[in-house]
Write a protein that holds these residues in place. Structure first.
Motif, PDB file in Angstrom:
ATOM      1  N   ILE A 131      54.893  40.650  33.950  1.00 43.54           N
ATOM      2  CA  ILE A 131      55.508  39.664  34.832  1.00 43.54           C
ATOM      3  C   ILE A 131      56.412  38.760  33.998  1.00 43.54           C
ATOM      4  O   ILE A 131      55.946  37.845  33.323  1.00 43.54           O
ATOM      5  CB  ILE A 131      54.454  38.809  35.565  1.00 43.54           C
ATOM      6  CG1 ILE A 131      53.478  39.691  36.350  1.00 43.54           C
ATOM      7  CG2 ILE A 131      55.132  37.785  36.470  1.00 43.54           C
ATOM      8  CD1 ILE A 131      54.091  40.394  37.537  1.00 43.54           C
ATOM      9  N   GLU A 132      57.686  39.079  33.989  1.00 45.38           N
ATOM     10  CA  GLU A 132      58.674  38.282  33.255  1.00 45.38           C
ATOM     11  C   GLU A 132      58.267  38.066  31.797  1.00 45.38           C
ATOM     12  O   GLU A 132      58.420  36.975  31.245  1.00 45.38           O
ATOM     13  CB  GLU A 132      58.925  36.948  33.958  1.00 45.38           C
ATOM     14  CG  GLU A 132      59.501  37.104  35.358  1.00 45.38           C
ATOM     15  CD  GLU A 132      59.865  35.788  36.006  1.00 45.38           C
ATOM     16  OE1 GLU A 132      60.173  34.820  35.287  1.00 45.38           O
ATOM     17  OE2 GLU A 132      59.845  35.728  37.254  1.00 45.38           O
ATOM     18  N   GLY A 133      57.749  39.111  31.187  1.00 42.71           N
ATOM     19  CA  GLY A 133      57.363  39.034  29.784  1.00 42.71           C
ATOM     20  C   GLY A 133      55.914  38.693  29.537  1.00 42.71           C
ATOM     21  O   GLY A 133      55.432  38.815  28.402  1.00 42.71           O
ATOM     22  N   LEU A 134      55.193  38.275  30.567  1.00 44.43           N
ATOM     23  CA  LEU A 134      53.755  38.031  30.454  1.00 44.43           C
ATOM     24  C   LEU A 134      53.007  39.290  30.874  1.00 44.43           C
ATOM     25  O   LEU A 134      53.277  39.844  31.950  1.00 44.43           O
ATOM     26  CB  LEU A 134      53.308  36.871  31.343  1.00 44.43           C
ATOM     27  CG  LEU A 134      53.729  35.455  30.965  1.00 44.43           C
ATOM     28  CD1 LEU A 134      53.245  34.484  32.029  1.00 44.43           C
ATOM     29  CD2 LEU A 134      53.174  35.070  29.593  1.00 44.43           C
ATOM     30  N   THR A 135      52.071  39.751  30.060  1.00 42.52           N
ATOM     31  CA  THR A 135      51.267  40.909  30.427  1.00 42.52           C
ATOM     32  C   THR A 135      49.972  40.432  31.071  1.00 42.52           C
ATOM     33  O   THR A 135      49.284  39.555  30.545  1.00 42.52           O
ATOM     34  CB  THR A 135      50.960  41.785  29.205  1.00 42.52           C
ATOM     35  OG1 THR A 135      50.408  40.974  28.156  1.00 42.52           O
ATOM     36  CG2 THR A 135      52.214  42.470  28.702  1.00 42.52           C
ATOM     37  N   VAL A 136      49.667  41.018  32.228  1.00 40.98           N
ATOM     38  CA  VAL A 136      48.498  40.609  33.010  1.00 40.98           C
ATOM     39  C   VAL A 136      47.627  41.832  33.257  1.00 40.98           C
ATOM     40  O   VAL A 136      48.088  42.832  33.820  1.00 40.98           O
ATOM     41  CB  VAL A 136      48.924  39.986  34.354  1.00 40.98           C
ATOM     42  CG1 VAL A 136      47.688  39.483  35.106  1.00 40.98           C
ATOM     43  CG2 VAL A 136      49.930  38.860  34.153  1.00 40.98           C
ATOM     44  N   PHE A 137      46.365  41.751  32.846  1.00 35.67           N
ATOM     45  CA  PHE A 137      45.394  42.816  33.100  1.00 35.67           C
ATOM     46  C   PHE A 137      44.428  42.357  34.173  1.00 35.67           C
ATOM     47  O   PHE A 137      43.969  41.209  34.176  1.00 35.67           O
ATOM     48  CB  PHE A 137      44.612  43.152  31.830  1.00 35.67           C
ATOM     49  CG  PHE A 137      43.435  44.082  32.068  1.00 35.67           C
ATOM     50  CD1 PHE A 137      43.623  45.444  32.199  1.00 35.67           C
ATOM     51  CD2 PHE A 137      42.144  43.575  32.190  1.00 35.67           C
ATOM     52  CE1 PHE A 137      42.554  46.300  32.435  1.00 35.67           C
ATOM     53  CE2 PHE A 137      41.062  44.420  32.416  1.00 35.67           C
ATOM     54  CZ  PHE A 137      41.275  45.788  32.540  1.00 35.67           C
TER      55      PHE A 137
ATOM     56  N   MET B  77      36.479  47.604  31.169  1.00 36.57           N
ATOM     57  CA  MET B  77      37.242  46.641  30.375  1.00 36.57           C
ATOM     58  C   MET B  77      37.978  47.299  29.211  1.00 36.57           C
ATOM     59  O   MET B  77      38.933  46.732  28.676  1.00 36.57           O
ATOM     60  CB  MET B  77      36.317  45.538  29.864  1.00 36.57           C
ATOM     61  CG  MET B  77      35.738  44.644  30.958  1.00 36.57           C
ATOM     62  SD  MET B  77      37.001  43.821  31.979  1.00 36.57           S
ATOM     63  CE  MET B  77      37.775  42.744  30.770  1.00 36.57           C
ATOM     64  N   ASN B  78      37.549  48.484  28.843  1.00 37.01           N
ATOM     65  CA  ASN B  78      38.249  49.203  27.765  1.00 37.01           C
ATOM     66  C   ASN B  78      39.674  49.603  28.155  1.00 37.01           C
ATOM     67  O   ASN B  78      40.465  50.010  27.307  1.00 37.01           O
ATOM     68  CB  ASN B  78      37.463  50.453  27.356  1.00 37.01           C
ATOM     69  CG  ASN B  78      36.279  50.131  26.464  1.00 37.01           C
ATOM     70  OD1 ASN B  78      36.201  49.037  25.890  1.00 37.01           O
ATOM     71  ND2 ASN B  78      35.344  51.056  26.349  1.00 37.01           N
TER      72      ASN B  78
ATOM     73  N   ASP C  11      48.304  38.695  27.890  1.00 37.85           N
ATOM     74  CA  ASP C  11      48.446  37.244  27.968  1.00 37.85           C
ATOM     75  C   ASP C  11      47.514  36.615  28.992  1.00 37.85           C
ATOM     76  O   ASP C  11      47.053  35.488  28.809  1.00 37.85           O
ATOM     77  CB  ASP C  11      49.897  36.891  28.314  1.00 37.85           C
ATOM     78  CG  ASP C  11      50.875  37.436  27.289  1.00 37.85           C
ATOM     79  OD1 ASP C  11      50.682  37.176  26.090  1.00 37.85           O
ATOM     80  OD2 ASP C  11      51.824  38.151  27.690  1.00 37.85           O
ATOM     81  N   ILE C  12      47.270  37.330  30.079  1.00 40.71           N
ATOM     82  CA  ILE C  12      46.402  36.830  31.151  1.00 40.71           C
ATOM     83  C   ILE C  12      45.444  37.936  31.558  1.00 40.71           C
ATOM     84  O   ILE C  12      45.860  39.077  31.764  1.00 40.71           O
ATOM     85  CB  ILE C  12      47.216  36.380  32.377  1.00 40.71           C
ATOM     86  CG1 ILE C  12      48.204  35.265  31.993  1.00 40.71           C
ATOM     87  CG2 ILE C  12      46.297  35.909  33.500  1.00 40.71           C
ATOM     88  CD1 ILE C  12      49.162  34.897  33.115  1.00 40.71           C
ATOM     89  N   VAL C  13      44.169  37.600  31.674  1.00 37.56           N
ATOM     90  CA  VAL C  13      43.157  38.535  32.178  1.00 37.56           C
ATOM     91  C   VAL C  13      42.634  37.994  33.505  1.00 37.56           C
ATOM     92  O   VAL C  13      42.314  36.801  33.613  1.00 37.56           O
ATOM     93  CB  VAL C  13      42.004  38.710  31.180  1.00 37.56           C
ATOM     94  CG1 VAL C  13      40.890  39.572  31.779  1.00 37.56           C
ATOM     95  CG2 VAL C  13      42.508  39.342  29.884  1.00 37.56           C
ATOM     96  N   VAL C  14      42.576  38.860  34.501  1.00 41.17           N
ATOM     97  CA  VAL C  14      42.045  38.498  35.817  1.00 41.17           C
ATOM     98  C   VAL C  14      40.903  39.450  36.136  1.00 41.17           C
ATOM     99  O   VAL C  14      41.108  40.667  36.209  1.00 41.17           O
ATOM    100  CB  VAL C  14      43.121  38.601  36.917  1.00 41.17           C
ATOM    101  CG1 VAL C  14      42.576  38.048  38.235  1.00 41.17           C
ATOM    102  CG2 VAL C  14      44.397  37.882  36.512  1.00 41.17           C
TER     103      VAL C  14
END
Length: 270
Positions: free
Chosen positions: A136-142, A170-171, A178-181
């Motif tokens: 997302i605009e350079g932020l990686t979100v898992f 989780m592996n 950058d962000i974990v949800v």
């Protein structure tokens, strides 16, 4: 390489309460925002566990909305579609959803175990993450929807029976996110229920501590709502239990958490 907070976490310390030897709960006033929009800043709105109360929320402005699961009570198709329609009417550039254990009809295994004659229904007005990463605009979100089911409930969506299963899910998280949800809390952080039991996952906590993201957003345990900091050296992560309903046993609705992230440093702005 990601920028890390210094060893001394720079958040406000007023009204901080101790949760355990390694975790402290932060003053909600920690998150202060400047003007918006700002170049190089992404404003993120965080909610979870709205349980069909989503239309009662007063939604603040922002760039990215994240919902960490349990937007329904029984996960019926009509309720999922109502939530999806609400999402479609929100004015955010980006929307991310991780489903929760109550969102039964997002999971064909739970549908079958519950004896329902339905197909999976997935929200269409957001990016729904299931052990996946998005940029997302350079932020990686898992995002991962899985939670431990200690009760053997048939309608429980995206269940895991053991910590080993949670670890396998989780592996899928890449290095440097950058962000974990997750719908599940990490064990020992925002995971204490009304009978004072820890309900989080040790595998989730281990993965998040290893990945050291700027933010970990979760829900599931309503009573754990709040902002948390680990006292582990070099842990930069702001842990946010974003549950919008603060208790499953009481009425009331909390407003969303809002935070800003500097896109150049990948850190929370305070």
């Amino acid at each position: 390489m990601l920028n890390y907070f210094p060893t001394k976490f720079p958040f406000k310390t007023q009204k901080i309460t101790k949760m355990s030897d390694s975790v402290i709960k932060l003053d909600p006033q920690t998150l202060t925002q400047g003007s918006w929009p700002q170049e190089g800043i992404m404003r993120i709105v965080l909610i979870s566990d709205t349980h069909m109360q989503h239309r009662k929320l007063v939604m603040p402005e922002g760039d990215l909305l994240i919902h960490a699961g349990d937007f329904t009570n029984k996960g019926r198709k009509t309720d999922i579609k109502d939530f999806d329609d609400w999402l479609g009417g929100l004015d955010y550039r980006h929307k991310i959803v991780v489903v929760g254990n109550h969102d039964t009809e997002t999971d064909i295994l739970a549908i079958n175990k519950a004896g329902r004659v339905e197909t999976e229904t997935i929200p269409e007005n957001a990016v729904v993450l299931k052990n996946e990463t998005v940029d997302i605009e350079g932020l990686t979100v898992f995002g991962s929807p899985y939670t431990l089911d200690p009760f053997g409930i048939d309608w429980w969506a995206h269940k895991a029976d053991t910590e080993e299963e949670m670890e396998q899910h989780m592996n899928n998280m890449q290095e440097g996110v950058d962000i974990v949800v997750t719908h599940s809390p990490p064990y020992g952080i925002g995971d204490i229920n009304h009978i004072k039991s820890h309900c989080g996952s040790k595998a989730v906590r281990k993965s998040v501590e290893k990945g050291n993201p700027a933010v970990h957003v979760f829900g599931h345990i309503h009573e754990g709502r709040g902002l948390y900091q680990s006292k582990e050296v070099n842990c930069r992560t702001l842990f946010v239990n974003a549950s919008s309903l603060p208790s499953p046993l009481k009425s009331g609705l909390c407003q969303p958490f809002v935070l800003d992230i500097d896109l150049s440093t990948k850190t929370v702005v305070i």
